[in-house]
Design an enzyme around this catalytic site. Structure first.
Site, mmCIF file in Angstrom:
data_model
loop_
_atom_site.group_PDB
_atom_site.id
_atom_site.type_symbol
_atom_site.label_atom_id
_atom_site.label_comp_id
_atom_site.label_asym_id
_atom_site.label_seq_id
_atom_site.Cartn_x
_atom_site.Cartn_y
_atom_site.Cartn_z
ATOM 1 N N ARG A 1 15.577 65.817 40.176
ATOM 2 C CA ARG A 1 16.452 64.660 40.314
ATOM 3 C C ARG A 1 17.745 64.905 39.537
ATOM 4 N NH1 ARG A 1 14.342 60.005 39.452
ATOM 5 N NH2 ARG A 1 15.962 58.968 38.313
ATOM 6 N N GLU B 1 13.950 52.341 48.926
ATOM 7 C CA GLU B 1 13.261 51.057 48.922
ATOM 8 C C GLU B 1 14.365 50.011 48.772
ATOM 9 O OE1 GLU B 1 10.275 50.997 45.881
ATOM 10 O OE2 GLU B 1 9.708 48.941 46.379
ATOM 11 N N LYS C 1 16.815 51.905 38.181
ATOM 12 C CA LYS C 1 17.210 50.628 38.775
ATOM 13 C C LYS C 1 16.961 49.472 37.810
ATOM 14 C CE LYS C 1 16.172 51.756 43.589
ATOM 15 N NZ LYS C 1 15.081 51.708 44.553
HETATM 16 P P1 ATP Z 1 13.005 53.503 41.101
HETATM 17 O O1 ATP Z 1 14.106 53.740 40.117
HETATM 18 O O2 ATP Z 1 12.736 52.073 41.361
HETATM 19 O O3 ATP Z 1 11.811 54.386 40.891
HETATM 20 P P2 ATP Z 1 14.185 55.194 43.108
HETATM 21 O O4 ATP Z 1 15.488 55.373 42.430
HETATM 22 O O5 ATP Z 1 13.263 56.329 43.213
HETATM 23 O O6 ATP Z 1 13.479 53.935 42.522
HETATM 24 P P3 ATP Z 1 14.211 54.862 45.993
HETATM 25 O O7 ATP Z 1 14.892 53.774 46.705
HETATM 26 O O8 ATP Z 1 12.796 55.062 46.273
HETATM 27 O O9 ATP Z 1 14.480 54.553 44.514
HETATM 28 O O10 ATP Z 1 14.993 56.223 46.203
HETATM 29 C C1 ATP Z 1 15.277 56.756 47.459
HETATM 30 C C2 ATP Z 1 15.374 58.245 47.373
HETATM 31 O O11 ATP Z 1 16.328 58.650 46.405
HETATM 32 C C3 ATP Z 1 14.056 58.859 46.976
HETATM 33 O O12 ATP Z 1 13.743 59.864 47.906
HETATM 34 C C4 ATP Z 1 14.301 59.419 45.611
HETATM 35 O O13 ATP Z 1 13.588 60.598 45.415
HETATM 36 C C5 ATP Z 1 15.804 59.675 45.596
HETATM 37 N N1 ATP Z 1 16.337 59.578 44.241
HETATM 38 C C6 ATP Z 1 16.252 58.523 43.416
HETATM 39 N N2 ATP Z 1 16.820 58.797 42.227
HETATM 40 C C7 ATP Z 1 17.283 60.073 42.300
HETATM 41 C C8 ATP Z 1 17.978 60.948 41.399
HETATM 42 N N3 ATP Z 1 18.308 60.560 40.156
HETATM 43 N N4 ATP Z 1 18.292 62.189 41.832
HETATM 44 C C9 ATP Z 1 17.987 62.570 43.072
HETATM 45 N N5 ATP Z 1 17.332 61.810 43.970
HETATM 46 C C10 ATP Z 1 16.983 60.566 43.602
HETATM 47 MG MG MG Z 2 12.181 56.771 41.421
#
Ligand code: ATP
Ligand code: MG
Length: 595
Positions: free
Chosen positions: A302, A59, A312
């Site tokens: 994750r 996003e 974020k």
């Molecule tokens: P927020 O912190 O706002 O919930 P987000 O970190 O999930 O957002 P996105 O931009 O939706 O933000 O993330 C893009 C992709 O990165 C998604 O498919 C998410 O699953 C993956 N992602 C985000 N954080 C992690 C993490 N710590 N480990 C692995 N994958 C991640």
């Molecule tokens: Mg997330």
């Protein structure tokens, strides 16, 4: 009547890291196992399309961080290894928080990590060829058409309850929900209202479109989730064209289906959303919007990294409260931050390979990331000398004004890279810790009466030191042995235990060096309800003036080096200027934090 929409599901589920660190997960190939099985079954054999299409769907509402790097390496890595492709898709369905600045930095970060959404071989024959950069907001018309279809086919309705009533009627884990009084309104009435929602006749929150599934489902996500809400808001891509916007849980599966994704890989917190993911794609497929085989969602754990926060919202707080200098502060776990810190894309890919992919949450020790960097840089980083805590060493019997040329290998295992050149003269800078007036047991460096080798130079014998009125040592004295120079025949006659580094006062360069350390003092700064802002490491940055060998004057920004005995450093890409490099310490030579 003030009706607010139930917009809970427009947010993605919150993920909560475990409170207890565990050992690194066992490297598992469960996703590769699934893909191998699908390939064997011919599940995704489709004309003109590769058998494996993954996507990375950020996003554009913030900067990417090390957790995203895991997802990028996984999705682009699978596409690479299976000759498929990975789409970079901006999941930009929420008008309020998204910005072009984020779109740009995300593209930069993915490229810098070494991946590319543009495919195509030299002959132009590859079926994966083309640019695979997508924006979910380009699908708004399709999302809308599917929503009308759902209403007409009895799978969706416009709800006009107040936000309070809607929340109360949703029930909870122990209590089934209650049907909305609007649930059975005629499809024609819902369709009319939905079209008027789109035409801008209603205020934000007056109505909402919901899927008609099951208010008694044990899975809360299946209790008639909201799929469209009214938002009179400007969108970075579609401008003011729309005043209704799809919810994340509705849009995301449709985006995957529109793009012919095969394996939709997301983090574990989306597991409970999978039934709705499947439901919505199945309904749209019934309506003729998609053909089988449709995408399948798979969840993985994750990345949780010790001493790091990856939310974020929390990262933004660190920036906005000036705890760090910006998104690219070298202490930030953002891609722009770790890049500026001096990490290489290869080290991050190596790190992601080493931590593997698993289905159970755990913590990865920060030293695993540093270890990957050391393993990547050791064979390729040029060596150089830096004196970080300078103390003057005076060679009393060295001729005044003379400078003798010395050389050292650029890399000890790569003689083909050649040598570095500098001079030795009467006054040198050495490390404060390389002199002790009264040595402790086992100390072999400079103390009165002891001999050491000045690395790549001469053997010297310490004769004493000068002190200021407070008793602090301000200079050390020694005499040198003119026939002991490194690389000459005579040097073999000198056997000494200590070997110290130095630079000449006359030809060294004074530079700023930034010694970075962990941003938090606690290994799990945001786990178990802890306040991460109360756990900041007060010495996460120490800025010092240091002396480096003369060749550093022309170093290009982003050059990574090993300062012998100190660690890996990089010429800061932002603050280095010609002839005045600023060095960031990436990491020390040995792990000082691991268990
Ligand atoms: P927020 O912190 O706002 O919930 P987000 O970190 O999930 O957002 P996105 O931009 O939706 O933000 O993330 C893009 C992709 O990165 C998604 O498919 C998410 O699953 C993956 N992602 C985000 N954080 C992690 C993490 N710590 N480990 C692995 N994958 C991640
Ligand atoms: Mg997330």
């Amino acid at each position: 009547m003030s009706n607010k929409p139930d917009n809970k599901s427009d947010r993605k589920p919150e993920s909560k890291p475990d409170s207890k660190p565990t050992d690194a997960p066992v490297i598992s190939n469960f996703l590769r196992g699934i893909i191998d099985r699908d390939l064997a079954d011919g599940k995704y054999t489709r004309d003109g399309l590769p058998n494996v299409i993954t996507r990375f769907p950020p996003e554009p509402n913030g900067y990417l961080h090390i957790g995203h790097a895991k997802s990028i390496c996984l999705n682009f890595g699978l596409a690479r290894d299976y000759q498929g492709r990975c789409h970079l898709r901006f999941d930009d369905t929420n008008p309020e928080k998204e910005d072009q600045e984020y779109v740009d930095t995300i593209m930069d970060s993915v490229k810098w990590l070494g991946f590319d959404w543009n495919y195509g071989d030299k002959n132009g024959e590859s079926y994966t060829g083309g640019s695979h950069l997508y924006y979910a907001s380009n699908y708004f018309d399709t999302f809308y058409a599917i929503a009308e279809y759902l209403i007409e086919s009895g799978h969706a309705y416009v709800d006009s309850q107040s936000a309070e009533d809607m929340a109360a009627n949703r029930g909870d884990f122990s209590k089934p929900g209650v049907n909305s009084p609007f649930r059975d309104r005629p499809a024609a009435e819902s369709l009319d209202l939905f079209r008027r929602m789109k035409a801008g006749e209603f205020a934000d929150g007056a109505h909402i479109l919901r899927a008609k599934i099951d208010m008694a489902s044990p899975n809360m996500n299946m209790r008639d989730p909201a799929i469209y809400r009214i938002r009179h808001a400007h969108h970075h891509n579609t401008g003011d064209k729309w005043c209704i916007y799809p919810m994340y849980d509705y849009a995301h599966p449709l985006e995957d289906a529109i793009e012919n994704i095969t394996h939709s890989i997301c983090t574990l917190e989306f597991q409970d959303h999978r039934p709705f993911y499947d439901w919505i794609i199945a309904r749209a497929a019934e309506g003729g919007f998609f053909k089988q085989p449709v995408p399948q969602q798979y969840e993985f754990a994750r990345l949780n990294l010790t001493y790091v926060v990856t939310s974020k919202r929390k990262l933004r707080q660190l920036v906005e409260q000036n705890i760090v200098s910006g998104w690219d502060d070298p202490r930030m776990p953002t891609i722009v931050g770790i890049r500026r810190r001096g990490y290489t894309p290869e080290a991050i890919q190596l790190f992601c390979d080493r931590i593997g992919v698993s289905k159970s949450d755990g913590w990865i020790d920060y030293s695993t990331l540093e270890g990957a960097l050391r393993d990547d840089l050791d064979p390729k980083a040029p060596r150089a000398t830096a004196v970080l805590r300078p103390l003057k060493l005076i060679i009393d019997n060295f001729p005044e004004g003379e400078a003798v040329a010395c050389t050292a290998p650029i890399h000890p295992h790569h003689p083909e890279l050649g040598n570095r050149e500098f001079t030795i003269s009467k006054e040198l800078w050495i490390e404060q810790e390389d002199f002790m007036e009264e040595p402790t047991k086992g100390y072999f460096r400079l103390f009165p009466g002891n001999k050491v080798r000045l690395r790549y130079g001469y053997v010297v014998e310490c004769t004493g030191c000068d002190k200021d009125e407070n008793g602090n040592v301000i200079a050390v004295h020694c005499n040198y042995f003119p026939d002991s120079k490194s690389g000459t025949e005579g040097s073999a006659n000198y056997k000494v235990k200590g070997n110290i580094h130095w630079v000449s006062v006359s030809d060294s360069l004074e530079v700023e060096v930034r010694l970075y350390d962990r941003l938090f003092t606690d290994a799990n700064p945001d786990a178990g309800g802890k306040d991460f802002m109360a756990l900041l490491n007060p010495s996460s940055l120490e800025t010092i003036r240091a002396y480096v060998e003369p060749g550093m004057v022309n170093v290009e920004p982003d050059t990574r080096l090993q300062f012998e005995r100190h660690g890996y450093f990089v010429a800061d890409r932002v603050d280095s200027v010609k002839a005045k490099p600023v060095f960031n310490r990436v990491t020390t030579l040995k792990d000082s934090w691991g268990k």
